[in-house]
Design a protein around this motif. Structure first.
Motif, PDB file in Angstrom:
ATOM      1  N   SER A  73      -4.469   9.969   8.483  1.00 30.12           N
ATOM      2  CA  SER A  73      -4.858   8.496   8.122  1.00 30.12           C
ATOM      3  C   SER A  73      -3.522   7.852   7.527  1.00 30.12           C
ATOM      4  CB  SER A  73      -5.796   8.621   7.316  1.00 30.12           C
ATOM      5  OG  SER A  73      -7.133   9.440   7.703  1.00 30.12           O
ATOM      6  N   CYS A  74      -2.777   8.588   6.613  1.00 28.55           N
ATOM      7  CA  CYS A  74      -1.797   8.111   5.820  1.00 28.55           C
ATOM      8  C   CYS A  74      -0.872   7.141   6.849  1.00 28.55           C
ATOM      9  CB  CYS A  74      -0.903   9.150   5.503  1.00 28.55           C
ATOM     10  SG  CYS A  74       0.178   8.620   4.026  1.00 28.55           S
ATOM     11  N   VAL A  77      -2.528   3.725   7.711  1.00 23.89           N
ATOM     12  CA  VAL A  77      -2.581   2.608   6.843  1.00 23.89           C
ATOM     13  C   VAL A  77      -0.996   2.204   6.518  1.00 23.89           C
ATOM     14  CG1 VAL A  77      -2.914   2.476   4.173  1.00 23.89           C
ATOM     15  CG2 VAL A  77      -4.526   4.010   5.579  1.00 23.89           C
ATOM     16  N   LYS A  82      -6.733  -0.473   8.466  1.00 25.25           N
ATOM     17  CA  LYS A  82      -7.708   0.294   7.865  1.00 25.25           C
ATOM     18  C   LYS A  82      -8.268   1.380   9.086  1.00 25.25           C
ATOM     19  CE  LYS A  82     -12.354  -0.372   6.218  1.00 25.25           C
ATOM     20  NZ  LYS A  82     -12.045   0.374   4.750  1.00 25.25           N
ATOM     21  N   GLY A 137      -7.517   3.271  14.037  1.00 25.21           N
ATOM     22  CA  GLY A 137      -7.661   2.212  12.827  1.00 25.21           C
ATOM     23  C   GLY A 137      -7.485   0.597  13.279  1.00 25.21           C
ATOM     24  N   LYS A 175      -6.854   8.044  -1.260  1.00 24.88           N
ATOM     25  CA  LYS A 175      -7.506   7.010  -1.087  1.00 24.88           C
ATOM     26  C   LYS A 175      -7.053   5.786  -2.218  1.00 24.88           C
ATOM     27  CE  LYS A 175     -12.321   5.486  -0.698  1.00 24.88           C
ATOM     28  NZ  LYS A 175     -12.070   4.163  -1.570  1.00 24.88           N
ATOM     29  N   PHE A 178      -4.253   4.158  -0.427  1.00 21.44           N
ATOM     30  CA  PHE A 178      -4.457   3.380   0.621  1.00 21.44           C
ATOM     31  C   PHE A 178      -5.114   2.106   0.349  1.00 21.44           C
ATOM     32  CE2 PHE A 178      -5.874   7.387   3.292  1.00 21.44           C
ATOM     33  CZ  PHE A 178      -4.557   7.795   3.620  1.00 21.44           C
ATOM     34  N   ASP A 179      -6.079   2.187  -0.655  1.00 17.21           N
ATOM     35  CA  ASP A 179      -6.627   1.201  -1.363  1.00 17.21           C
ATOM     36  C   ASP A 179      -5.637   0.047  -1.857  1.00 17.21           C
ATOM     37  OD1 ASP A 179      -9.005   2.124  -0.567  1.00 17.21           O
ATOM     38  OD2 ASP A 179      -9.905   2.824  -2.409  1.00 17.21           O
ATOM     39  N   LEU A 182      -3.272  -1.435   0.963  1.00 16.29           N
ATOM     40  CA  LEU A 182      -4.037  -2.370   1.613  1.00 16.29           C
ATOM     41  C   LEU A 182      -4.264  -3.674   1.016  1.00 16.29           C
ATOM     42  CD1 LEU A 182      -6.454  -0.265   3.853  1.00 16.29           C
ATOM     43  CD2 LEU A 182      -4.458  -1.420   4.602  1.00 16.29           C
ATOM     44  N   TYR A 234       4.016   6.497  -0.456  1.00 20.83           N
ATOM     45  CA  TYR A 234       4.541   5.535   0.507  1.00 20.83           C
ATOM     46  C   TYR A 234       6.046   4.937  -0.241  1.00 20.83           C
ATOM     47  CZ  TYR A 234       0.342   4.787   3.323  1.00 20.83           C
ATOM     48  OH  TYR A 234      -0.730   4.871   3.946  1.00 20.83           O
TER      49      TYR A 234
END
Length: 293
Positions: A73-74, A77, A82, A137, A175, A178-179, A182, A234
């Motif tokens: 998932s990383c 994003v 998403k 995504g 998470k 990610f949040d 974004l 990141y």
């Protein structure tokens, strides 16, 4: 910090591992009319229209049960998308291993709110136990965030906690990152480039970003002492004028953010006042990379 010269040598070798498959499959991009980022870009994920797709693995089964969905998932994003849902492929030796893998993936799925909607599970005795995951995504904005878009004068930051520990801890840290990332994009903070500091660590992934952008860097702080360790953070490049906005969002989300260097037009790699990669060597690295931007 480890011997930087040795780590740079190791990082360059790691960067070249995908050269053969990328060159061999070079013409595949032209077969998908909607493709925006594919095999030629060598980016963190594939972009088709507004869809962003990434596949990772095979992971050893025990490790994958703790991190496969998180890691896959990383990269979705990182490109400004998403994650929506995922599929998995599990090779196990027995029912006990299947249970371990599925239970771990379900914990990751619930924690990240990324449903696993299908996949494949098998028990071929002669194969090693492992797991792969693919995540689908969708871009939250019109712009795709690439890993090769750094511009001279950009500040480079490390964003997020190192992703480590048990499944719950890994999910929470991922998470949070990610949040936060974004949210930075949703608030129109212009990001020029982003890449996951995954296998190869921050050093290897910075070198890949520089090679693709055809730029250099001057590092004025060390974001993490082990330069080639997997972090799951990141690496983000943005104009210095946007840094305060990003910091404010990170503070609100209680997410670590560390500015540690500047992108330069001069194609060198410097830490402090010491040059570790000359312009000639950086040009050779760029020449050997098969990516097209």
């Amino acid at each position: 910090m480890e011997c930087i010269e040795y780590e740079i040598k190791h990082a360059i070798e790691h960067m070249m591992e995908t050269n053969y498959p990328r060159k061999k499959l070079w013409d595949m991009d032209s077969k998908v009319p909607e493709l925006i980022r594919g095999i030629r870009a060598g980016d963190d994920a594939v972009v088709i229209g507004k869809k962003v797709i990434n596949m990772e693995g095979p992971y050893p089964l025990k490790l994958g049960s703790k991190t496969a969905l998180i890691h896959t998932s990383c990269d979705v994003v990182a490109m400004g998308a998403k994650p929506l849902y995922a599929m998995d492929a599990i090779q196990a030796q027995n029912e006990e291993e299947i249970k371990m893998a599925v239970d771990g993936l379900k914990k990751q799925s619930i924690g990240l709110n990324i449903p696993i909607v299908g996949g494949n599970t098998q028990t071929e005795k002669e194969l090693k136990s492992c797991v792969s995951v693919v995540v689908f995504g969708e871009l939250i904005c019109d712009k795709v965030i690439t890993d090769g878009g750094a511009q001279a004068g950009d500040t480079i930051i490390m964003l997020g906690h190192p992703v480590e520990g048990d499944i719950g801890g890994r999910v929470q840290k991922a998470k949070n990152k990610f949040d936060t990332f974004l949210k930075i994009l949703e608030n129109d903070v212009e990001v020029h480039a982003c890449k996951d500091a995954s296998r190869g660590g921050w050093l290897c992934n910075i070198l890949e970003m520089l090679a693709k952008a055809k730029k250099g860097i001057r590092i004025n702080a060390i974001p993490y002492p082990r330069a080639t360790r997997y972090l799951g953070t990141y690496l983000v490049c943005m104009d210095e004028d946007n840094l305060n906005d990003a910091i404010n969002i990170a503070i609100d989300n209680r997410c670590p953010i560390i500015p540690f260097g500047k992108i330069t037009e001069e194609r060198t790699f410097k830490i402090g006042n010491k040059e570790y990669i000359s312009e000639e060597k950086m040009n050779n690295i760029i020449k050997e990379f098969p990516y097209k931007y």
